[in-house]
Scaffold this motif. Structure first.
Motif, mmCIF file in Angstrom:
data_model
loop_
_atom_site.group_PDB
_atom_site.id
_atom_site.type_symbol
_atom_site.label_atom_id
_atom_site.label_comp_id
_atom_site.label_asym_id
_atom_site.label_seq_id
_atom_site.Cartn_x
_atom_site.Cartn_y
_atom_site.Cartn_z
ATOM 1 N N ASN A 73 3.240 17.131 -5.977
ATOM 2 C CA ASN A 73 2.869 17.008 -7.386
ATOM 3 C C ASN A 73 2.719 15.569 -7.853
ATOM 4 N N SER A 74 2.680 14.635 -6.920
ATOM 5 C CA SER A 74 2.470 13.244 -7.295
ATOM 6 C C SER A 74 1.636 12.560 -6.224
ATOM 7 N N ALA A 75 0.894 11.548 -6.641
ATOM 8 C CA ALA A 75 0.064 10.802 -5.683
ATOM 9 C C ALA A 75 0.137 9.328 -6.044
ATOM 10 N N ILE A 76 0.430 8.519 -5.042
ATOM 11 C CA ILE A 76 0.574 7.083 -5.286
ATOM 12 C C ILE A 76 -0.191 6.329 -4.205
ATOM 13 N N ALA A 77 -0.958 5.334 -4.641
ATOM 14 C CA ALA A 77 -1.604 4.433 -3.679
ATOM 15 C C ALA A 77 -1.159 3.017 -4.009
ATOM 16 N N ILE A 78 -0.863 2.242 -2.977
ATOM 17 C CA ILE A 78 -0.356 0.883 -3.185
ATOM 18 C C ILE A 78 -1.281 -0.100 -2.467
ATOM 19 N N THR A 79 -1.803 -1.060 -3.208
ATOM 20 C CA THR A 79 -2.703 -2.054 -2.635
ATOM 21 C C THR A 79 -2.092 -3.446 -2.806
ATOM 22 N N PRO A 80 -1.756 -4.110 -1.713
ATOM 23 C CA PRO A 80 -1.222 -5.474 -1.866
ATOM 24 C C PRO A 80 -2.316 -6.414 -2.372
ATOM 25 N N LEU A 81 -1.979 -7.221 -3.365
ATOM 26 C CA LEU A 81 -2.960 -8.175 -3.897
ATOM 27 C C LEU A 81 -2.640 -9.600 -3.467
ATOM 28 N N VAL A 107 -2.574 0.273 1.443
ATOM 29 C CA VAL A 107 -1.900 0.586 2.697
ATOM 30 C C VAL A 107 -2.308 2.003 3.088
ATOM 31 N N VAL A 108 -2.343 2.255 4.396
ATOM 32 C CA VAL A 108 -2.875 3.534 4.871
ATOM 33 C C VAL A 108 -1.800 4.258 5.686
ATOM 34 N N PRO A 109 -1.483 5.507 5.320
ATOM 35 C CA PRO A 109 -0.436 6.232 6.044
ATOM 36 C C PRO A 109 -0.904 6.738 7.406
ATOM 37 N N ILE A 110 -1.077 5.825 8.328
ATOM 38 C CA ILE A 110 -1.488 6.146 9.698
ATOM 39 C C ILE A 110 -0.620 5.330 10.637
ATOM 40 N N SER A 111 -0.811 5.512 11.925
ATOM 41 C CA SER A 111 -0.059 4.686 12.865
ATOM 42 C C SER A 111 -0.928 3.511 13.289
ATOM 43 N N LEU A 112 -0.264 2.532 13.861
ATOM 44 C CA LEU A 112 -0.911 1.283 14.230
ATOM 45 C C LEU A 112 -2.153 1.495 15.095
ATOM 46 N N SER A 113 -2.057 2.448 16.020
ATOM 47 C CA SER A 113 -3.163 2.599 16.957
ATOM 48 C C SER A 113 -4.377 3.258 16.301
ATOM 49 N N GLU A 114 -4.199 3.834 15.110
ATOM 50 C CA GLU A 114 -5.329 4.445 14.435
ATOM 51 C C GLU A 114 -6.144 3.430 13.637
ATOM 52 N N TYR A 120 -2.519 -6.522 11.830
ATOM 53 C CA TYR A 120 -1.983 -5.378 11.098
ATOM 54 C C TYR A 120 -0.468 -5.352 11.236
ATOM 55 N N GLY A 121 0.168 -4.880 10.186
ATOM 56 C CA GLY A 121 1.602 -4.614 10.267
ATOM 57 C C GLY A 121 1.825 -3.138 10.061
ATOM 58 N N VAL A 122 3.012 -2.683 10.455
ATOM 59 C CA VAL A 122 3.322 -1.277 10.260
ATOM 60 C C VAL A 122 4.752 -1.176 9.751
ATOM 61 N N VAL A 149 0.153 1.489 7.572
ATOM 62 C CA VAL A 149 -0.374 0.250 8.146
ATOM 63 C C VAL A 149 -0.926 -0.612 7.021
ATOM 64 N N TYR A 150 -0.715 -1.915 7.124
ATOM 65 C CA TYR A 150 -1.252 -2.847 6.135
ATOM 66 C C TYR A 150 -1.733 -4.081 6.879
ATOM 67 N N ALA A 151 -2.527 -4.911 6.213
ATOM 68 C CA ALA A 151 -2.962 -6.163 6.818
ATOM 69 C C ALA A 151 -2.133 -7.287 6.206
ATOM 70 N N GLN A 152 -1.779 -8.267 7.041
ATOM 71 C CA GLN A 152 -0.901 -9.345 6.549
ATOM 72 C C GLN A 152 -1.539 -10.132 5.403
ATOM 73 N N GLN A 153 -2.851 -10.318 5.503
ATOM 74 C CA GLN A 153 -3.568 -11.086 4.484
ATOM 75 C C GLN A 153 -4.184 -10.103 3.489
ATOM 76 N N ALA A 154 -3.922 -10.358 2.189
ATOM 77 C CA ALA A 154 -4.370 -9.405 1.174
ATOM 78 C C ALA A 154 -5.889 -9.246 1.179
ATOM 79 N N SER A 155 -6.593 -10.294 1.584
ATOM 80 C CA SER A 155 -8.048 -10.213 1.542
ATOM 81 C C SER A 155 -8.621 -9.335 2.653
ATOM 82 N N ASN A 156 -7.795 -9.026 3.647
ATOM 83 C CA ASN A 156 -8.281 -8.191 4.741
ATOM 84 C C ASN A 156 -7.966 -6.720 4.486
#
Lengths: 265, 717
Positions: free
Chosen positions: A69-77, A194-201, A210-212, A235-242
């Motif tokens: 019943n909830s949805a959240i997306a987080i984008t590092p800036l 950030v994407v809820p997947i594993s590093l290899s995806e 990429y960080g995980v 998974v996220y990228a270390q640099q916000a621009s990526n």
């Protein structure tokens, strides 16, 4: 009206805002001797921050932020940069560091800290200048309306912060009634959040690291206290621009919110 | 001795692996536990494989106790060589942490052997200690095991100070040769009436080995998992466990809240205890399945294999594959970790686990493994100070080898390029300087050893400042982690570090060896080449040329001034010196260096100019003074110099270029202090050796080109 969230976790509409602070610390589970931070606020932390804005009591709001019943997306800036900051602190163990005998007023016994003890040095790993764009949708109408009102008016019942009460957060660029548009993955797709997947995806890109992470996502309240019922890998990228690049086979439902591509979870 | 085969890995993965690729330290610790399960023949608790070093080379001491009579009857112990067929009877369960009793009734001593005295005291003491463990004893009480009475009887026999225990000690000392030290295993064989046992259908008395007794199995498991739920728990009923979703498994199961942590970053024993902290509730925030907790303990030895301890810090680099785990990947990973146990040529040169595992896989004959090393290999790296005071200096959960490889490649190119080629205006290779000696290897070797240097601390240590006791190596190790993660370093920070190191090396007032500066230039240029340098408007590396050694010497090697001029021109031919202020600072350094060499070598001046002009303390004003006097002296000395020039000045090539670059004096140069200082010390390092190197190149002409390669010079000036 609160948004409906479909089976893929995509809401009809959502609220978007930016939260930033000079420092942030989202303490990792499994670290008690040392104090390391997640790079991304756990979903449960975002829930707590929003509950603070709305003024919900501790342990009262977990069902509002449930898995369905909830949805959240987080984008590092900001670039996800951390610094170790040594702090000195007094212990607060009632058996050792707190005095109760120093005074009384009628029947009250005063409890306060014994400030003459030796300070202990603790090193905290903190995020420097963290900023995140949060997209959120909640099916609980009362909570959602109240949250929208507070965000739009720039008010809050308890001050929001990034992980510790001293890292007061600023909330800006609030946008309401955003309508996420479902995105198809054409071979690959670049995701800002950030994407809820594993590093290899995550599809490798030259010069992008990429960080995980794996952090608490959903909690429930029970008689003895609260406990975590879901942990998410993301998974996220270390640099916000990526962005994080994903391939066609990836089992996520990316959406466009404004000029960003995000994945809700 | 045979290691685990692919089926062992497949079984272990099926039984204990959750399927997600690792995303946290807990996942990696569990993974190592799974590898250890495969290693010990597929079991979470039993660890037969740990007895392998004892088989045939060690001895088995068996204590027979007959429990069929009124009172236990302890016979004299027997000794025999431990044979492979004995192993399965002993039901040995290893405990990694070293001290104290192992989890099973069967106990072992040191792999290197114990003498009779040691067996009688230490190992027998462990058997005794096993019977006293609360968790072992718990099988005798409520919620115990129906055959708990057996443990009770054992506890009585081995009670401290009892006649039976003392008699056993004496008997063992009498049994074993006093001077012989052998790896030793002690076990207990029990004679029981099988009908009294809660399991099995046989009846009548016979001898039972530990593996045959269910109650011993139960006691072993309780002992092995005890700490996972109650370590340091002082609140509530002293146990932290519940039913919840396991952090590692994603499955609802019995979870425990105080699992072993091989790296020591989790414990509920807080120095900064909070009021109301409920230690017995730790499982709610840190829910680790009971089996997962056992995997953590089980993987401890493998985790410990992957550590590099150097200079007060320990860096764990735990390899894993980012993709789905297959039996083949698990086996390769295990093989790569095992390879760390072997003696290696690289141990002295910073044999970091990260480098060794990477090269173990890269240099494998198997193409699948080479490919895995390229695409899926990651390291969970974490650096802590050695000692009880735990804090994490730096951590990188998914360190790829990509950036280290890029850096290693850049380093190899740098040391094979003009920067370390005297004929092209550079410095020279030197033995025993960790970055400069790389130039004497062929390109592939440079790249490989460069990789070792980068993850083995030397890359950063060779250029950065030393630190006092307070900070130790922390900052440099943080920098290492940034590089591994591909985070660029800022030039102004580097200049500051370089000059602080320059200062560290000039203790006592002497000029630091010029190799320090040469290494720093190599360092800076490598970072720039790899794209890991920020905050400078230009790259450091000289314009790209073929890295092949250029054979043509397009300058007149019979004339010292011509050699000097050619070398200076090449030295300045890098983008760093395109900006007039940096170029001028470097040229000022060259001139001060050249004049100082002249003073020292030709005029026996005790305190040459550069002794008064310290690079790390240089200001624009002090440089102005130094430069003024260098210019004056270049003129004055020219009058009676034996190196006649067609000019009225020594080192005209430098003076001319300086005047072409700027007509301003240093106080007007637009440049930051540390940048000025670094350009100056670079120039100075070149200028100081301008004449000596020119002599070398000059003389070579007469030697009929016997050895065209510049030999590595000795490190003394």
């Amino acid at each position: 009206m609160s948004p409906h969230i479909d089976a893929n976790g995509v809401p009809i509409d959502c609220l978007s805002f930016t939260v930033r602070s000079t420092w942030g610390h989202f303490k990792r589970v499994g670290r008690s001797v040392t104090k390391q931070t997640y790079r991304i606020p756990p979903r449960t932390t975002v829930a707590g921050m929003l509950a603070a804005i709305v003024g919900a009591d501790r342990d009262s709001y977990y069902d509002v932020f449930g898995a369905d019943n909830s949805a959240i997306a987080i984008t590092p800036l900001s670039d996800l940069r951390t610094v170790n900051i040594p702090t000195t602190g007094l212990g607060t163990d009632p058996k050792q560091d707190v005095t109760e005998t120093a005074g009384s007023w009628r029947t009250y016994k005063l409890t306060y800290q014994n400030t003459t003890g030796d300070r202990q040095l603790h090193s905290y790993e903190v995020l420097a200048d963290p900023a995140y764009r949060i997209d959120v949708a909640l099916e609980n109408e009362e909570f959602y309306d109240s949250l929208r009102e507070h965000l739009v008016n720039g008010t809050s019942i308890y001050p929001p912060s990034l992980g510790k009460s001293e890292y007061l957060a600023v909330i800006e660029d609030v946008e309401v009634d955003r309508e996420p548009e479902v995105q198809d993955i054409d071979e690959t797709l670049d995701i800002d959040s950030v994407v809820p997947i594993s590093l290899s995806e995550a599809v490798p890109q030259g010069k992008v690291t990429y960080g995980v992470e794996r952090s608490p996502a959903v909690m429930v309240r029970e008689s003895g206290g609260r406990r975590t019922t879901r942990f998410d890998d993301y998974v996220y990228a270390q640099q916000a621009s990526n962005p994080v690049r994903i391939g066609e086979q990836t089992d996520v439902a990316p959406v466009q919110v404004g000029d960003r591509t995000v994945v809700f979870r | 001795m045979t290691g685990p085969d692919i089926d062992d890995f497949e079984n272990a993965l099926n039984a204990f692996w959750h399927g997600r690729p690792p995303a946290s330290l807990e996942d990696v610790m569990a993974l190592y536990g799974v590898l250890a399960v495969a290693e010990s023949g597929g079991e979470l608790y039993g660890t037969d494989s740990k007895l392998e070093p004892f088989v045939d080379d060690g001895r088995l001491v068996t204590i027979d106790i007959d429990l069929t009579g009124e009172t236990p009857n302890v016979s004299d112990p027997k000794v025999d060589t431990l044979r492979v067929e004995d192993v399965s009877k002993l039901r040995y369960a290893h405990k990694s942490s070293g001290r104290g009793a192992k989890y099973s009734l069967t106990q072992i001593g040191s792999k290197n052997g114990n003498d009779a005295e040691g067996v009688a005291s230490t190992i027998l003491g462990r058997v005794r200690s096993w019977t006293t463990q609360d968790s072992v004893r718990s099988v005798t009480g409520e919620d115990g095991h129906p055959d708990g009475w057996i443990v009770e009887e054992l506890a009585a026999v081995f009670e401290k100070g009892s006649d039976t225990l003392e008699a056993l000690e004496e008997a063992i000392k009498a049994l074993l040769p006093p001077d012989e030290s052998l790896p030793t295993v002690i076990t207990v064989r029990l004679r029981l009436d099988a009908g009294r046992l809660s399991h099995g259908e046989e009846s009548g008395p016979r001898w039972f080995w530990p593996a045959e007794l269910d109650v011993l199995e139960e006691a072993m498991k309780r002992y092995a998992t005890a700490n996972a739920a109650d370590k340091n728990v002082e609140s509530g009923d002293g146990i932290s466990e519940g039913e919840s979703v396991g952090l590692v498994t994603d499955r609802v199961e019995r979870v425990v809240g105080t699992p072993d942590n091989p790296i020591g970053v989790f414990s509920v024993k807080h120095p900064d205890a909070q009021p109301g902290l409920r230690q017995d509730q730790s499982w709610r925030n840190y829910p680790v399945g009971a089996d997962t907790a056992m995997l953590f303990s089980k993987g401890q030895d493998l985790v410990e294999t992957c550590v590099l301890r150097r200079g007060g810090v320990e860096t764990y680099a735990l390899p894993y594959f980012a993709g789905e785990l297959t039996p083949l990947k698990a086996q390769s990973l295990y093989g790569a970790i095992q390879s760390l146990d072997r003696e290696s040529d690289y141990d002295d040169s910073g044999g970091s686990p990260l480098a060794r595992v990477t090269y173990e896989l890269r240099e494998s004959d198997d193409e699948t493994l080479q490919e895995l090393a390229k695409t899926e290999l990651r390291f969970y790296t974490i650096t802590l100070p050695i000692g009880d005071d735990k804090n994490v200096i730096a951590e990188e959960p998914a360190a790829p080898v990509y950036w280290v490889s890029e850096l290693a490649d850049a380093l190899a190119q740098t040391v094979h390029g003009p920067t370390l080629n005297p004929e092209r205006g550079g410095f020279a290779p030197y033995d025993n300087w960790s970055l400069l000696e790389l130039a004497t290897e062929d390109f592939e070797e440079s790249r490989k050893f460069g990789f070792y240097r980068i993850v083995g601390h030397q890359f950063t240590d060779s250029a950065f400042a030393y630190r006092g006791d307070d900070e130790d190596d922390d900052f440099r190790r943080v920098v290492d982690h940034r590089l591994i993660a591909g985070v660029p370093l800022d030039a102004s920070m580097l200049f500051d570090e370089y000059l602080r190191r320059y200062h560290d090396e000039s203790e006592g007032g002497d000029l630091p060896p010029h190799q320090i500066v040469a290494q720093q230039l190599v360092h800076l240029e490598t970072l720039s080449r790899a794209g890991l340098l920020n905050g400078l408007d230009v790259p450091i590396e000289p314009p790209t040329m073929t890295t092949e050694t250029e054979t043509e010497t397009d300058f007149d090697t019979t004339s010292l001034p011509a050699i000097r001029e050619h070398r200076l021109e090449s030295f300045l031919d890098r983008p760093l010196f395109e900006a007039p202020a940096r170029r001028a600072a470097a040229l000022a350094g060259v001139l001060v260096g050249q004049v100082s060499w002249h003073q020292e070598s030709e005029r026996n001046v005790g305190r040459p100019l550069d002794a008064q002009t310290k690079g790390d303390q240089l200001t624009k004003n002090s440089l102005e003074n130094a430069l003024t006097s260098a210019l004056e002296k270049a003129k004055v000395y020219a009058l009676d110099s034996e190196y006649r020039s067609d000019r009225d000045m020594l080192f005209p090539e430098t003076v001319d270029r300086l005047l072409e670059t700027t007509e301003d004096m240093p106080s007007a140069w637009p440049i930051e202090k540390r940048e000025l200082q670094f350009c100056y010390v670079l120039g100075h390092a070149h200028g100081r050796r301008s004449m000596p190197v020119a002599f070398d190149l000059h003389e070579k002409e007469d030697e009929d080109d016997q050895d065209t390669e510049e030999p590595a010079e000795s490190t003394t000036n």
